[in-house]
Design an enzyme around this catalytic site. Structure first.
Site, PDB file in Angstrom:
ATOM      1  N   ASP A  67       0.823  -1.206   0.000  1.00 26.95           N
ATOM      2  CA  ASP A  67       0.000   0.000   0.000  1.00 26.95           C
ATOM      3  C   ASP A  67       0.862   1.263   0.000  1.00 26.95           C
ATOM      4  OD1 ASP A  67       0.965  -0.317   2.578  1.00 26.95           O
ATOM      5  OD2 ASP A  67      -0.980  -0.763   3.447  1.00 26.95           O
ATOM      6  N   ASN A 136      -7.765  -2.121  13.993  1.00 28.72           N
ATOM      7  CA  ASN A 136      -9.169  -2.263  13.602  1.00 28.72           C
ATOM      8  C   ASN A 136      -9.381  -3.458  12.664  1.00 28.72           C
ATOM      9  OD1 ASN A 136      -8.051  -1.409  11.219  1.00 28.72           O
ATOM     10  ND2 ASN A 136      -9.261   0.465  11.031  1.00 28.72           N
ATOM     11  N   HIS A 138      -7.556  -4.186   9.932  1.00 28.26           N
ATOM     12  CA  HIS A 138      -7.212  -4.009   8.512  1.00 28.26           C
ATOM     13  C   HIS A 138      -5.950  -4.789   8.152  1.00 28.26           C
ATOM     14  CE1 HIS A 138      -4.766  -0.016   9.220  1.00 28.26           C
ATOM     15  NE2 HIS A 138      -3.920  -1.012   9.108  1.00 28.26           N
ATOM     16  N   GLU A 143      -9.600  -1.160   5.043  1.00 29.24           N
ATOM     17  CA  GLU A 143     -10.279  -0.796   6.278  1.00 29.24           C
ATOM     18  C   GLU A 143     -11.578  -1.595   6.420  1.00 29.24           C
ATOM     19  OE1 GLU A 143      -8.455   0.732   8.178  1.00 29.24           O
ATOM     20  OE2 GLU A 143      -8.051   2.828   7.676  1.00 29.24           O
TER      21      GLU A 143
HETATM   22  C1  GLP Z   1      -0.499   0.277   8.606  1.00 28.34           C
HETATM   23  C2  GLP Z   1      -0.185  -0.422   7.274  1.00 28.34           C
HETATM   24  C3  GLP Z   1      -0.412  -1.883   7.385  1.00 28.34           C
HETATM   25  C4  GLP Z   1       0.245  -2.355   8.661  1.00 28.34           C
HETATM   26  C5  GLP Z   1      -0.558  -1.892   9.827  1.00 28.34           C
HETATM   27  C6  GLP Z   1       0.024  -2.226  11.190  1.00 28.34           C
HETATM   28  O1  GLP Z   1      -1.561   1.137   8.548  1.00 28.34           O
HETATM   29  N1  GLP Z   1      -0.901   0.065   6.157  1.00 28.34           N
HETATM   30  O2  GLP Z   1       0.119  -2.545   6.250  1.00 28.34           O
HETATM   31  O3  GLP Z   1       0.276  -3.746   8.696  1.00 28.34           O
HETATM   32  O4  GLP Z   1      -0.868  -0.531   9.705  1.00 28.34           O
HETATM   33  O5  GLP Z   1       1.010  -1.305  11.555  1.00 28.34           O
HETATM   34  P1  GLP Z   1       1.844  -1.352  12.886  1.00 28.34           P
HETATM   35  O6  GLP Z   1       2.790  -2.466  12.770  1.00 28.34           O
HETATM   36  O7  GLP Z   1       2.513  -0.025  12.934  1.00 28.34           O
HETATM   37  O8  GLP Z   1       0.894  -1.554  14.012  1.00 28.34           O
END
Ligand code: GLP
Length: 258
Positions: A67, A136, A138, A143
């Site tokens: 992404d 959440n 995702h 989302e």
């Molecule tokens: C972000 C990314 C995801 C990632 C997730 C968890 O928003 N788009 O690909 O897996 O959130 O992130 P973190 O490891 O900082 O909790």
């Protein structure tokens, strides 16, 4: 789903790193789907440690990042392209021509999304898709309410995600409100998924993903439909799992049993 629960974050990260480096060794031309976020920083650091102490080359590995934020110019400090350079690519022998990103600043985001989908098809699909987990539920930036059949597209970020990720933006007012993300359907097309989640903040989403219903309210729950998904957790992230004893019984010391 194969669920591995390890004592702490270091052990979970090390197990995920080994899974990925084993794949690279087994298939030096593998196509990897890569993720970003705080969790992945420790993982990439561990992969780099392995690559400096053992023979390991990424020179023929292709990568596709999951992404990107919409609208960030090339080289922006908070873009995921910059993140990947900083935490992984510039420290190992990746071929820049084989590392692929969604261009969040593309003029035509629909065209950019279909270009990415086609590119993944052209290289023969993703062998191993690395995933983090949003609080959440995702995956990527899919989302809650994302279609479980969705393909790469533009997605509006939730307030929860904006809040969780604002740390990466010096000026929060200029934080993008939208992203480009591989769809849930795109992710499910990967031959293997590897999801790493650590810390108690992730525990409710982990429980929904593994033991809740398959629902767009928790996009990660779609992984229940994937025939080859490995979920690696630390003790804290596994806290809310009702069948934890069973997962530990199945996988204790016999990691090749599913
Ligand atoms: C972000 C990314 C995801 C990632 C997730 C968890 O928003 N788009 O690909 O897996 O959130 O992130 P973190 O490891 O900082 O909790």
């Amino acid at each position: 789903m194969k669920i591995i629960i390890l004592a702490d974050e270091a052990a979970a990260v090390s197990c995920a790193a080994r899974t990925l480096t084993d794949k690279v060794r087994a298939k030096p031309t593998a196509v990897l789907g890569l993720a970003t976020g705080e969790t992945m920083i420790a993982l990439y650091r561990t992969i780099l440690e392995i690559s400096t102490t053992e023979p390991l080359s990424f020179s023929e590995i292709s990568t596709f990042n999951l992404d990107e934020y919409v609208g960030l110019p090339f080289g922006h400090s908070a873009s995921y392209r910059t993140y990947m350079q900083n935490y992984l690519f510039s420290h190992a022998d990746f071929d820049p021509a084989l590392t692929h990103f969604l261009a969040g600043d593309a003029k035509d985001l629909v065209l950019e999304s279909s270009r990415y989908e086609q590119l993944i098809i052209d290289v023969g699909g993703i062998d191993l898709q690395l995933l983090g987990l949003g609080e959440n539920g995702h995956i990527g930036f899919n989302e809650p309410s994302s279609s479980l059949a969705s393909r790469t597209r533009i997605k509006t970020l939730t307030k929860t995600t904006l809040e969780a990720n604002k740390i990466n933006f010096k000026n929060i007012d200029k934080m993008p409100l939208c992203s480009l993300t591989m769809g849930v359907g795109t992710i499910l097309d990967s031959r293997q998924c590897l999801l790493l989640a650590t810390g108690s903040r992730k525990a409710p989403a982990v429980a929904q993903m593994v033991e809740g219903p398959v629902t767009a309210t928790c996009p990660a729950s779609a992984l229940q439909l994937h025939p080859n998904t490995l979920v690696i957790l630390d003790d804290q992230a596994a806290r809310d799992l009702k069948m934890r004893d069973y997962y530990e019984y199945v996988h204790s010391g016999v990691s090749n049993v599913t």
